[in-house]
Write an enzyme that holds these catalytic residues in place. Structure first.
Site, short mmCIF file in Angstrom:
data_model
loop_
_atom_site.label_atom_id
_atom_site.label_comp_id
_atom_site.label_asym_id
_atom_site.label_seq_id
_atom_site.Cartn_x
_atom_site.Cartn_y
_atom_site.Cartn_z
N GLU A 49 0.83 -1.20 0.00
CA GLU A 49 0.00 0.00 0.00
C GLU A 49 0.87 1.26 0.00
O GLU A 49 1.84 1.37 0.75
CB GLU A 49 -0.90 -0.02 1.24
CG GLU A 49 -1.85 1.17 1.35
CD GLU A 49 -2.63 1.16 2.66
OE1 GLU A 49 -3.69 1.80 2.72
OE2 GLU A 49 -2.16 0.52 3.64
N LYS A 122 -10.15 1.67 -1.83
CA LYS A 122 -10.27 1.16 -0.46
C LYS A 122 -11.64 1.52 0.14
O LYS A 122 -12.05 2.68 0.15
CB LYS A 122 -9.14 1.73 0.39
CG LYS A 122 -9.01 1.18 1.80
CD LYS A 122 -7.73 1.72 2.42
CE LYS A 122 -7.49 1.20 3.82
NZ LYS A 122 -6.19 1.68 4.36
N CYS A 166 -5.42 -3.11 2.90
CA CYS A 166 -5.07 -2.88 4.30
C CYS A 166 -6.24 -3.04 5.28
O CYS A 166 -6.61 -4.16 5.59
CB CYS A 166 -4.40 -1.52 4.45
SG CYS A 166 -3.42 -1.37 5.99
#
Length: 307
Positions: A49, A122, A166
């Site tokens: 990331e 995300k 993440c």
């Protein structure tokens, strides 16, 4: 892109690296490691990331928005060119400027010919001490204009990639929705680390939790998981804390959660393995979790709390 027939075995690699405040230097390190992975036979390479910059979310600073780029833009073009030159599928990460005031933490997937196979913005955005991501990132779209869910695998020449990012890795719903949509691999580009003042026992608990939850997604969905993380200690620009020590420990595991490759907590390195793609199907025949789901009884999962 329609579904593409893929061979039984897939050579894949995950890159673990340290980053600097010089985007050019960080991307040069990324490119070096990607080239090495491709030279060693990788057909799919996954990056961590926000690999082009320091993890800037330790503080809230409007000047940081200057780091954001559109897609296409300079970083996406560089990754595209690299994928095309090396003939690999490449998963990268970009701080995306979508429009004035709308920025995303975006994973991009480039095909072997350099074309953009797809992107994932995300969905789960944290806001914790040292991880002030809500200041910078708008959550990804839950539903696209064409009716696709935000949790939709990206079709590539190496298979259907369930790309998440993440904080998404802590949510079983995200992994399950990707699996139900046909993902063949779960991929979690990550930037996670310790508060350097935490005691060793707390650090060990956090690391074990991070590894365990993702191996759990592999087991519960009978899918391999790829989780590249960064390394190095990055200072807090505001000097309000001692910064974050990113714990590395990138790993690739198989559809029963078994480790196929794992890094240490401090080295820049490339993890490589060969996946046998028939294993997910064979395991689902003897551990048929998806068959036995009680979808008629799960309605309350859509509620914030159950009264």
């Amino acid at each position: 892109m329609s579904s593409i027939a893929t061979p039984r075995f897939l050579n894949l690699a995950a890159v673990q690296q340290a980053c600097t405040d010089d985007k050019t230097a960080s991307l040069a390190t990324t490119e070096k490691l990607v080239r090495e992975a491709a030279t060693n036979g990788a057909e799919l390479v996954v990056l961590q990331e926000l690999h082009a910059t320091l993890y800037f979310c330790q503080t809230e600073d409007t000047e940081v928005f200057e780091l954001a780029e559109p897609i296409p833009g300079p970083t996406s073009q560089r990754l595209s060119d690299l994928a095309r030159e090396l003939g690999i599928v490449l998963v990268g990460s970009i701080f995306e400027r979508r429009m004035n005031g709308v920025y995303h933490n975006t994973a991009v997937v480039f095909e072997k010919d350099g074309s953009l196979a797809g992107l994932y913005r995300k969905m789960h955005i944290p806001d914790d001490p040292g991880f002030y991501e809500k200041f910078y990132f708008t959550p990804g779209d839950a539903q696209f204009n064409d009716g696709r869910s935000g949790f939709t695998p990206i079709n590539t020449s190496v298979g259907k990639l369930g790309v998440l990012v993440c904080w998404d890795q802590w949510y079983p719903e995200a992994a399950r929705l990707m699996a139900l949509a046909g993902a063949e691999i779960l991929i979690y580009p990550t930037a996670i680390g310790w508060d350097v003042t935490d005691d060793p026992e707390e650090q060990a608990r956090q690391l074990e939790a991070w590894v365990t939850v993702q191996r759990g997604h592999a087991v519960a969905n009978n899918l391999p998981v790829v989780a590249p993380n960064r390394v190095g200690t990055e200072p807090d620009p505001s000097k309000q804390s001692d910064g974050i020590r990113f714990w590395g420990n990138s790993f690739i595991c198989g559809p029963q959660g078994e480790f196929l490759a794992r890094a240490d907590e401090e080295s820049e390195c490339i993890l490589s393995t060969t996946l046998d793609r028939t294993r997910s199907e064979s395991i689902r025949r003897i551990w048929p979790y998806l068959r036995d789901r009680r979808i008629d009884a799960y309605g309350d999962i859509l509620k914030r709390v159950r009264d």
